[in-house]
Write a protein that holds these residues in place. Structure first.
Motif, mmCIF file in Angstrom:
data_model
loop_
_atom_site.group_PDB
_atom_site.id
_atom_site.type_symbol
_atom_site.label_atom_id
_atom_site.label_comp_id
_atom_site.label_asym_id
_atom_site.label_seq_id
_atom_site.Cartn_x
_atom_site.Cartn_y
_atom_site.Cartn_z
ATOM 1 N N HIS A 1 -53.309 -24.364 -63.497
ATOM 2 C CA HIS A 1 -54.547 -23.404 -63.688
ATOM 3 C C HIS A 1 -55.045 -22.523 -62.150
ATOM 4 O O HIS A 1 -54.520 -21.683 -62.212
ATOM 5 C CB HIS A 1 -56.006 -24.274 -63.948
ATOM 6 N N HIS B 1 -50.455 -28.742 -74.615
ATOM 7 C CA HIS B 1 -51.340 -29.577 -75.198
ATOM 8 C C HIS B 1 -50.814 -29.574 -76.626
ATOM 9 O O HIS B 1 -51.900 -29.150 -77.374
ATOM 10 C CB HIS B 1 -52.685 -29.693 -75.084
ATOM 11 N N LYS C 1 -48.834 -32.974 -73.550
ATOM 12 C CA LYS C 1 -49.753 -33.731 -72.748
ATOM 13 C C LYS C 1 -50.467 -34.535 -73.971
ATOM 14 O O LYS C 1 -50.891 -34.212 -74.935
ATOM 15 C CB LYS C 1 -50.734 -33.337 -72.169
ATOM 16 N N HIS D 1 -46.581 -26.742 -69.408
ATOM 17 C CA HIS D 1 -47.980 -27.110 -69.701
ATOM 18 C C HIS D 1 -48.573 -26.609 -70.891
ATOM 19 O O HIS D 1 -48.786 -25.541 -71.197
ATOM 20 C CB HIS D 1 -48.947 -26.662 -68.396
ATOM 21 N N ASP E 1 -50.019 -23.152 -71.720
ATOM 22 C CA ASP E 1 -51.262 -23.864 -71.981
ATOM 23 C C ASP E 1 -51.608 -24.040 -73.254
ATOM 24 O O ASP E 1 -52.997 -24.366 -73.723
ATOM 25 C CB ASP E 1 -52.326 -23.496 -71.086
ATOM 26 N N HIS F 1 -54.897 -30.744 -63.214
ATOM 27 C CA HIS F 1 -55.722 -29.671 -63.873
ATOM 28 C C HIS F 1 -56.730 -29.099 -62.610
ATOM 29 O O HIS F 1 -57.776 -30.092 -62.585
ATOM 30 C CB HIS F 1 -56.439 -29.769 -65.094
HETATM 31 FE FE FE Z 1 -53.994 -27.945 -69.875
#
Ligand code: FE
Ligand code: NIG
Length: 412
Positions: free
Chosen positions: A272, A81, A148, A79, A323, A249
């Motif tokens: 999360h 970004h 992502k 996970h 994350d 999420h």
């Molecule tokens: Fe995220």
């Protein structure tokens, strides 16, 4: 050369298995003391007990002496970004003054701030910064990373982000697994028309992304003030019809029933989960949804940690991820991730290692090919400076990864 013999590792921490591990299974790392691992043509071909003869021609192989070092599967970060334009250091200082992450988002900052910067950036600008972030992650032992979209929130920029990831997957040693996250936030031009924005994603974006095979999974930010349970259900149902795997999420800031929805939809993972309810935790365990926990985000936002201990005790398949993103968790610090998972979420070192190898591979639907040292899997491995995996959480905040091997080649 994609042939390597890693000789006499103090520990071969195999994490052996071809599917996500739940509950008490997460404690068994199947360690071989003083073992040797051979990778042939990029694939793990032999796992030898101490004293077993080397069954290949050594002259055809690179040889690494791993005495005094622990050998693990390469880490899998399920996970992030990591492709984005601009930074949000101002927002960080606002948060330190007491503003909440959601306050800043509702003032037009947060994800939409990064969206503006990502729209303005060209593919030629996003690619090198993404490349540098992958370099940094590889130094920390990560050999496969999920990334992502969701900082475009329009047709062109979402596709641009996904194309940058495709290019990085081709040009960087890292394996990059792309996820489409068109429903990350509602951009200014759709504000107040959230249902129509969901429809736009379903009607226009899903077919495009599916047709160009730009993503394997689809994700949505299901949260009070972002997208509702009903909107998330509609979006995920449509995504499944296009052949995507599903991610959410879920229950990050408010307990909204995201974990329950993830179970109902048979999502690959729910991520999360800081506020996941007891019923949600049980439902995820029953439905085999991977619970992906992101303690670096809880730490950075000064939010309570997800109930990792209780999730494992309830029989969940728990994974860990960094994350990495420019807002809520501007870090890919694997050392800090291990420390927080053990010290604050009360995972044992064994559970934390399982969570960031075979279970994080399961969160990417890749437990059959990466995430453990098993014959037939990709030769993605790492050596620690120390003789035991137990140093990972114990040596707090320090990078103890010494060597990284990707498909049988030393890359770090
Ligand atoms: Fe995220
Ligand atoms: O996983 N919570 C939503 N999405 C990201 C943060 C994205 C951002 O703040 O830019 C997360 O924390």
């Amino acid at each position: 050369m994609r042939n390597i013999i890693i000789k006499n590792a103090a520990q071969v921490v195999t994490c052996s298995g071809f599917r996500g591990k739940r509950g008490s299974e997460m404690s068994d790392l199947q360690v071989i003391d003083n073992g040797t691992v051979i990778v042939t043509d990029g694939i793990i071909s032999h796992i030898l007990q101490p004293g077993e003869p080397i069954p290949v021609e050594e002259k055809d192989y690179q040889i690494t002496n791993a005495e005094g070092k622990a050998l693990l599967p390469g880490f899998v970060d399920p996970h992030t970004h990591f492709v984005f334009g601009g930074y949000r250091e101002e927002e960080f200082s606002w948060r330190m003054r007491g503003d909440s992450y959601m306050d800043i988002m509702h003032r037009g900052g947060g994800i939409v701030n990064t969206t503006n910067a990502t729209r303005a950036a060209t593919e030629e600008e996003l690619t090198p910064s993404g490349h540098e972030r992958l370099d940094a992650m590889m130094h920390l032992g990560i050999t496969t990373v999920e990334g992502k979209s969701g900082y475009g929130l329009d047709r062109e920029t979402e596709l641009k982000q996904l194309r940058v990831m495709r290019r990085l997957n081709e040009t960087h040693a890292m394996d990059v697994v792309p996820t489409f996250m068109g429903a990350h936030a509602t951009p200014a031009e759709w504000k107040g028309r959230e249902d129509a924005f969901i429809d736009f994603n379903i009607r226009e974006m899903f077919p495009l992304v599916a047709q160009e095979k730009l993503a394997e999974s689809v994700d949505i930010f299901c949260e009070k003030g972002v997208f509702t349970i009903a909107q998330s259900r509609r979006y995920l149902k449509a995504a499944r019809e296009h052949g995507f795997l599903l991610k959410m999420h879920a229950d990050e800031i408010i307990s909204l029933g995201g974990a329950e929805l993830a179970a109902e939809m048979h999502c690959l993972s729910a991520d999360h989960l800081l506020q996941a309810s007891d019923a949600g935790i049980r439902a995820m365990a029953d439905a085999s949804v991977v619970a992906t926990l992101l303690p670096l985000t809880a730490f950075s936002l000064r939010e309570p940690y997800a109930r990792g201990r209780e999730m494992i005790d309830a029989g969940c398949i728990v994974a860990l991820a960094t994350d990495l993103n420019p807002g809520s968790s501007f870090t890919a610090s694997v050392p800090l991730l291990f420390a927080l998972a053990c010290i604050y979420m009360q995972l044992t070192p064994e559970e934390a290692v399982t969570a960031f190898t075979i279970n994080s591979a399961a969160a990417l639907n890749r437990a059959d090919s990466i995430g453990s040292i098993d014959i037939g899997k990709q030769g993605d491995l790492l050596l620690l400076q120390f003789p035991s995996y137990k140093f990972l959480p114990y040596h707090v905040g320090m990078n103890i990864v010494e060597t990284v091997i990707k498909k049988g080649e030393i890359v770090i």
